[in-house]
Design an enzyme around this catalytic site. Sequence first.
Site, mmCIF file in Angstrom:
data_model
loop_
_atom_site.group_PDB
_atom_site.id
_atom_site.type_symbol
_atom_site.label_atom_id
_atom_site.label_comp_id
_atom_site.label_asym_id
_atom_site.label_seq_id
_atom_site.Cartn_x
_atom_site.Cartn_y
_atom_site.Cartn_z
ATOM 1 N N SER A 299 0.817 -1.200 0.000
ATOM 2 C CA SER A 299 0.000 0.000 0.000
ATOM 3 C C SER A 299 0.861 1.265 0.000
ATOM 4 C CB SER A 299 -0.955 -0.029 1.202
ATOM 5 O OG SER A 299 -1.910 0.994 1.111
ATOM 6 N N HIS B 109 23.014 -3.213 -26.630
ATOM 7 C CA HIS B 109 22.909 -1.822 -26.158
ATOM 8 C C HIS B 109 23.129 -1.659 -24.655
ATOM 9 C CE1 HIS B 109 20.578 -1.903 -29.957
ATOM 10 N NE2 HIS B 109 21.074 -0.683 -30.111
ATOM 11 N N ASP C 269 -9.661 -4.710 -4.791
ATOM 12 C CA ASP C 269 -9.143 -3.638 -3.932
ATOM 13 C C ASP C 269 -10.170 -2.519 -3.794
ATOM 14 O OD1 ASP C 269 -7.538 -1.518 -2.776
ATOM 15 O OD2 ASP C 269 -5.802 -2.702 -3.377
#
Length: 559
Positions: free
Chosen positions: A355, A508, A430
């Site tokens: 949270s 890269h 949630d």
Amino acid sequence: MAKLLSCVLGPRLYKIYRERDSERAPSGVPETPTSVTAPPSSSWDTYYQPRALEKHADSILALASVFWSISYYSSPFAFFYLYRKGYLSLSKVVPFSHYAGTLLLLLAGVACLRGIGRWTNPQYRQFITILEATHRNQSAENKRQLANYNFDFKSWPVDFHWKEPSSRKESRGGPSCQGVALLRPEPLHRGTADTLLNRVKKLPCQITSYLVAHTLGRRMLYPGSVYLLQKALMPVLLQGQARLVEECNGRRAKLLACDGNEIDTMFVDRRETSEPQGQKLVICCEGNAGFYEVGCISTPLEAGYSVLGWNHPGFAGSTGVPFPQNEANAMDVVVQFAIYRLGFQPQDIIIYAWSIGGFTATWAAMSYPDISAVILDASFDDLVPLALKVMPDSWRGLVTRTVRQHLNLNNAEQLCRYQGPVLLIRRTKDEIITTTVPEDIMSNRGNDLLLKLLQYRYPCVMAEEGLRVVRQWLEASSQLEEAASIFSRWEVEEDWCLSVLRSYQAEHGPDFPWSVGEDMNADGRQQLALFLAQKHLHNFEATHCTPLPAQNFQMPWHL
């Protein structure tokens, strides 16, 4: 007489832990002159048993403390009422001050009676002797004996200081006394000359924002810092501490942060076990009403990891107030303690947050880039949308300004500055970090955290086509829905995705952002976008406060 005074002024003793055989000092090692020999704990009950005098005096003082806290929070309304009734005149205030003085004298007398009750108790006298010896000489033996007691943490000696030379010899200068560095929000009106007239115009808004943040705002954002809530949770917290110390061999420590706040921590060391994950340390960052005693620390503990839990400033044994600067200062000294006192390398440290703990977790990841991994459970990208959700729409301007200036929890911005592995856990039911209703999974701010992270790391992959298909994938709240809605249309070839990403990394380097997908067709970008979204976010079908099972605690994906 000196011992009686120490008992009067001494801290409250809650519990005497069962002493484990592994903690007893070797018989062949002589004790230091200031060491105190504690009697075998088997002769005492593990809960401290106060005498009747101490017990009743403690009850009176605790009740007075609760009334004082209620009076403190209700004082603005009380002053307004007294002013309207005319009770704030000098003729009324003077008698009231006499009553207040008498009450303070009575409470002082009760405190003295409590001290006498403690003085007659051999358990408390033994404890206060060990505490005084530890303050004089923090030898290993004295600290070992003191760890057998649970008492008011204000009297616990400091175990680690942010200024310790060993903790700063390799740092990049470290924090100043004002605090560690935070990312500051951009001005609301860029390009506007900051003249004296403009400053005067903005002054009323700034004062209002400051008052809102330091009164209502901070307590709404961090309800765990409210004294009355902590008082109600005290038995549960004591029980949780006892479990960590007695069953998990936890070691409590007090850390002094650069702002002067004292941070309450608990360390469980699993490096001596045969489990390989015991060599890794999980630093747990709790939610806005979470404490390490009963919080998310249990998940990595069950999974077999070494764990370091800590309480926010103003929570339980930690001092201060939980504003972003204080939170970051606390997290900094916790990480320093893990590296320089506990002996973990940054590559062996995992940051796990639940949270609102995502703010300190992402700050640590940004500030200590060599940390192994970050796991964010039920976290969000930015505080402003969640704050606007619970406040009246007419307050939009004030809420936005207050959050940006005083409570700026910019998790996504900080996380994008971390180059290591990240796992986001989204709660599909949630009710806290959704901006509409729990059933509307697309309003879950964990989605925005994922999208911002992927858009920063893989901007070409997360162009229009990739962004669209990831949003469609996020609409699914279960694996069955994923299979029905997305994978029936898009067959993600994992081997191909891995080969593309590994080839790019070999050519890269690992530093983000990557330009992979720049010369790829739309189908290829969509496959890569889905593959990366799956690897960075896992669904957990539960509400916000449901404990995460140990089997769902998984290390983030990395190439």
